[in-house]
Design a protein around this motif. Structure first.
Motif, PDB file in Angstrom:
ATOM      1  N   GLU A 150      -5.130  13.114  -7.143  1.00 28.50           N
ATOM      2  CA  GLU A 150      -5.811  12.130  -8.001  1.00 28.50           C
ATOM      3  C   GLU A 150      -6.068  10.810  -7.287  1.00 28.50           C
ATOM      4  OE1 GLU A 150      -3.733  12.270 -11.858  1.00 28.50           O
ATOM      5  OE2 GLU A 150      -3.090  14.224 -11.094  1.00 28.50           O
ATOM      6  N   LEU A 151      -6.601  10.938  -6.077  1.00 25.52           N
ATOM      7  CA  LEU A 151      -6.864   9.768  -5.232  1.00 25.52           C
ATOM      8  C   LEU A 151      -8.376   9.608  -5.088  1.00 25.52           C
ATOM      9  CD1 LEU A 151      -5.659   7.670  -3.142  1.00 25.52           C
ATOM     10  CD2 LEU A 151      -5.912   9.473  -1.431  1.00 25.52           C
ATOM     11  N   PRO A 152      -8.937   8.481  -5.497  1.00 23.47           N
ATOM     12  CA  PRO A 152     -10.384   8.291  -5.329  1.00 23.47           C
ATOM     13  C   PRO A 152     -10.763   8.284  -3.834  1.00 23.47           C
ATOM     14  CG  PRO A 152      -9.450   6.641  -6.814  1.00 23.47           C
ATOM     15  CD  PRO A 152      -8.294   7.343  -6.169  1.00 23.47           C
TER      16      PRO A 152
ATOM     17  N   THR B 107      -5.844   5.622   1.926  1.00 24.71           N
ATOM     18  CA  THR B 107      -4.540   5.262   1.361  1.00 24.71           C
ATOM     19  C   THR B 107      -4.645   5.061  -0.149  1.00 24.71           C
ATOM     20  OG1 THR B 107      -4.745   2.856   1.480  1.00 24.71           O
ATOM     21  CG2 THR B 107      -4.055   3.993   3.508  1.00 24.71           C
ATOM     22  N   ARG B 108      -3.488   5.051  -0.817  1.00 25.26           N
ATOM     23  CA  ARG B 108      -3.459   4.871  -2.277  1.00 25.26           C
ATOM     24  C   ARG B 108      -4.036   3.520  -2.681  1.00 25.26           C
ATOM     25  NH1 ARG B 108      -3.718   8.093  -6.438  1.00 25.26           N
ATOM     26  NH2 ARG B 108      -2.367   9.509  -5.270  1.00 25.26           N
ATOM     27  N   ALA B 109      -3.847   2.492  -1.836  1.00 26.16           N
ATOM     28  CA  ALA B 109      -4.377   1.160  -2.190  1.00 26.16           C
ATOM     29  C   ALA B 109      -5.875   1.053  -1.925  1.00 26.16           C
ATOM     30  CB  ALA B 109      -3.620   0.077  -1.434  1.00 26.16           C
ATOM     31  N   GLY B 110      -6.480   2.130  -1.401  1.00 21.87           N
ATOM     32  CA  GLY B 110      -7.930   2.130  -1.258  1.00 21.87           C
ATOM     33  C   GLY B 110      -8.444   1.821   0.132  1.00 21.87           C
ATOM     34  N   ARG B 111      -7.535   1.719   1.110  1.00 19.24           N
ATOM     35  CA  ARG B 111      -7.995   1.456   2.476  1.00 19.24           C
ATOM     36  C   ARG B 111      -8.555   2.753   3.085  1.00 19.24           C
ATOM     37  NH1 ARG B 111      -6.797  -2.412   0.610  1.00 19.24           N
ATOM     38  NH2 ARG B 111      -9.033  -2.358   0.366  1.00 19.24           N
ATOM     39  N   ARG B 112      -9.708   2.614   3.735  1.00 24.25           N
ATOM     40  CA  ARG B 112     -10.269   3.716   4.534  1.00 24.25           C
ATOM     41  C   ARG B 112     -10.035   3.370   6.002  1.00 24.25           C
ATOM     42  NH1 ARG B 112     -14.114   2.604   0.824  1.00 24.25           N
ATOM     43  NH2 ARG B 112     -15.223   1.312   2.334  1.00 24.25           N
ATOM     44  N   ILE B 113      -9.303   4.214   6.703  1.00 31.05           N
ATOM     45  CA  ILE B 113      -8.943   3.923   8.096  1.00 31.05           C
ATOM     46  C   ILE B 113      -9.524   5.016   8.989  1.00 31.05           C
ATOM     47  CG2 ILE B 113      -7.027   3.527   9.716  1.00 31.05           C
ATOM     48  CD1 ILE B 113      -5.260   2.999   7.233  1.00 31.05           C
TER      49      ILE B 113
ATOM     50  N   ASP C   8       0.880  -1.171   0.000  1.00 33.01           N
ATOM     51  CA  ASP C   8       0.000   0.000   0.000  1.00 33.01           C
ATOM     52  C   ASP C   8       0.914   1.216   0.000  1.00 33.01           C
ATOM     53  OD1 ASP C   8      -1.727   2.092   0.522  1.00 33.01           O
ATOM     54  OD2 ASP C   8      -2.987   0.928   1.892  1.00 33.01           O
ATOM     55  N   ASP C   9       0.886   1.995  -1.085  1.00 34.66           N
ATOM     56  CA  ASP C   9       1.754   3.175  -1.163  1.00 34.66           C
ATOM     57  C   ASP C   9       1.382   4.230  -0.119  1.00 34.66           C
ATOM     58  OD1 ASP C   9       3.497   2.222  -2.978  1.00 34.66           O
ATOM     59  OD2 ASP C   9       2.935   3.551  -4.638  1.00 34.66           O
ATOM     60  N   GLY C  10       0.193   4.067   0.499  1.00 29.06           N
ATOM     61  CA  GLY C  10      -0.128   4.941   1.624  1.00 29.06           C
ATOM     62  C   GLY C  10       0.931   4.816   2.700  1.00 29.06           C
ATOM     63  N   LEU C  11       1.331   3.562   2.977  1.00 28.43           N
ATOM     64  CA  LEU C  11       2.384   3.319   3.966  1.00 28.43           C
ATOM     65  C   LEU C  11       3.770   3.418   3.336  1.00 28.43           C
ATOM     66  CD1 LEU C  11       3.412   2.382   6.748  1.00 28.43           C
ATOM     67  CD2 LEU C  11       3.173   0.047   5.930  1.00 28.43           C
ATOM     68  N   LEU C  12       3.948   2.787   2.187  1.00 30.87           N
ATOM     69  CA  LEU C  12       5.312   2.671   1.639  1.00 30.87           C
ATOM     70  C   LEU C  12       5.835   3.991   1.095  1.00 30.87           C
ATOM     71  CD1 LEU C  12       4.902  -0.802  -0.111  1.00 30.87           C
ATOM     72  CD2 LEU C  12       5.896  -0.323   2.121  1.00 30.87           C
ATOM     73  N   ARG C  13       4.916   4.920   0.680  1.00 23.02           N
ATOM     74  CA  ARG C  13       5.372   6.193   0.111  1.00 23.02           C
ATOM     75  C   ARG C  13       4.651   7.415   0.678  1.00 23.02           C
ATOM     76  NH1 ARG C  13       6.007   4.058  -6.111  1.00 23.02           N
ATOM     77  NH2 ARG C  13       8.245   3.755  -5.979  1.00 23.02           N
ATOM     78  N   GLY C  14       3.852   7.221   1.735  1.00 23.71           N
ATOM     79  CA  GLY C  14       3.117   8.372   2.279  1.00 23.71           C
ATOM     80  C   GLY C  14       2.131   8.921   1.272  1.00 23.71           C
ATOM     81  N   ASP C  15       1.631   8.047   0.395  1.00 23.79           N
ATOM     82  CA  ASP C  15       0.757   8.485  -0.694  1.00 23.79           C
ATOM     83  C   ASP C  15      -0.697   8.257  -0.269  1.00 23.79           C
ATOM     84  OD1 ASP C  15      -0.266   9.263  -3.090  1.00 23.79           O
ATOM     85  OD2 ASP C  15       0.682   7.678  -4.276  1.00 23.79           O
ATOM     86  N   GLY C  16      -1.299   9.296   0.256  1.00 26.38           N
ATOM     87  CA  GLY C  16      -2.672   9.220   0.734  1.00 26.38           C
ATOM     88  C   GLY C  16      -3.019  10.537   1.394  1.00 26.38           C
TER      89      GLY C  16
ATOM     90  N   SER D 222      -1.656  15.580   3.028  1.00 26.94           N
ATOM     91  CA  SER D 222      -1.233  14.267   2.540  1.00 26.94           C
ATOM     92  C   SER D 222      -0.606  13.487   3.694  1.00 26.94           C
ATOM     93  CB  SER D 222      -0.221  14.419   1.407  1.00 26.94           C
ATOM     94  OG  SER D 222       1.069  14.616   1.940  1.00 26.94           O
ATOM     95  N   LEU D 223      -0.424  12.180   3.478  1.00 26.45           N
ATOM     96  CA  LEU D 223       0.204  11.353   4.509  1.00 26.45           C
ATOM     97  C   LEU D 223       1.706  11.613   4.609  1.00 26.45           C
ATOM     98  CD1 LEU D 223      -1.638   7.937   3.994  1.00 26.45           C
ATOM     99  CD2 LEU D 223      -1.908   9.547   5.885  1.00 26.45           C
TER     100      LEU D 223
END
Ligand SMILES: Cc1ncc(COP(=O)(O)O)c(C=O)c1O
Length: 263
Positions: A63-65, A94-100, A25-33, A131-132
């Motif tokens: 550009e994050l849904p 997150t970029r992979a689509g997780r809602r936390i 999940d790039d939310g974690l791996l790249r702070g993308d979220g 952003s994250l």
């Protein structure tokens, strides 16, 4: 950040030890979220609509849904499970689509705060985006603590005052006007800042650090701090903490709270 008390992942409410995220999940791996932090007063969120509006703007900017309807339903379920009426709600996409969703204890803030200035160039393409990628905002607080202060204050290389890493800043002029950096200077569109601006007259612009250091009073504003008087910035100690305009801003914010949530 304090240890969370409860999580919701894609709508599943979980205790902290039981919550996990699938990788990659790039939310974690790249702070993308993107994320938001919302204050819960007596079990009810304050300015939730404005926070979700900002989250939508942040998501659109990268550009994050973002499924606002699903988030809203999941927030309601998480708040229904609350055993802590006064707390924080963190919402992350997150970029992979997780809602936390994460319920966290309120941070303990002192009555006044000392700041240390840190030179910082805002990343132009992420201006206004929550952003994250907040590692710089976390690192400046560590730098400020090493310099003997409690929190940092971002100053642009051209000496224009920006904001603290998780708060906006206001100060008074010698002739009794309030000032705060304009959004265009490169600061977040803080919701606490908005609530103050809606109720009292404040000049917005690009102001130099010297102007802030010459002020009779100054304060931070944020979801968790509300209005917090500044006692010192670098070597400058403020004589009035809180001064009259800080008190007026605190009263304006209290009014905003009462209007939305009742007394
Ligand atoms: C960079 C930054 N500025 C200002 C703020 C204050 O914004 P708000 O009033 O919406 O909490 C925050 C909040 O976390 C922030 O991250």
């Amino acid at each position: 950040m304090a240890d969370p008390l409860k999580f919701s992942i894609d709508g599943l409410v979980l205790d902290p030890g039981d919550a996990s995220l699938p990788l990659p999940d790039d939310g974690l791996l790249r702070g993308d979220g993107v994320f938001e932090v919302i204050r819960i007063y007596a079990g009810r969120p304050f300015a939730l609509g404005l926070h979700l509006d900002r989250m939508e703007r942040s998501a659109a900017a990268i550009e994050l849904p973002l499924d606002r309807a699903a988030l809203t339903t999941e927030i309601e379920a998480l708040l229904d499970s609350l055993d802590h009426p006064d707390c924080l709600l963190r919402v992350v996409q997150t970029r992979a689509g997780r809602r936390i969703g994460s319920i966290e204890p309120l941070p303990v803030h002192t009555a006044t705060i000392a700041l240390a200035t840190v030179t910082y160039s805002p990343t132009v393409i992420l201006n206004g985006v929550k952003s994250l990628s907040y590692a710089a905002n976390m690192q400046v607080t560590r730098l400020a603590k090493a310099a003997g202060a409690a929190e940092a204050l971002f100053i642009r290389p051209d000496q224009v005052v920006l904001e603290a890493p998780t708060s906006s800043i206001f100060w008074a002029t010698a002739d009794g006007r309030l000032r705060t950096p304009a959004i265009e200077a490169g600061v977040l569109d803080s919701i606490t800042r908005r609530k103050v601006l809606e109720r009292i007259e404040v000049e917005q612009g690009e102001f130099p650090l010297d102007d802030l250091l010459a002020a009779p009073e100054a304060f931070l504003a944020s979801t968790t701090r509300e209005v917090q008087p500044i006692e010192r910035i670098d070597d400058r100690t403020y004589p009035e903490k809180p001064g009259p305009l800080t008190k007026a801003a605190a009263a304006a914010f209290t009014q905003a709270l009462e209007e939305e949530l009742g007394a």
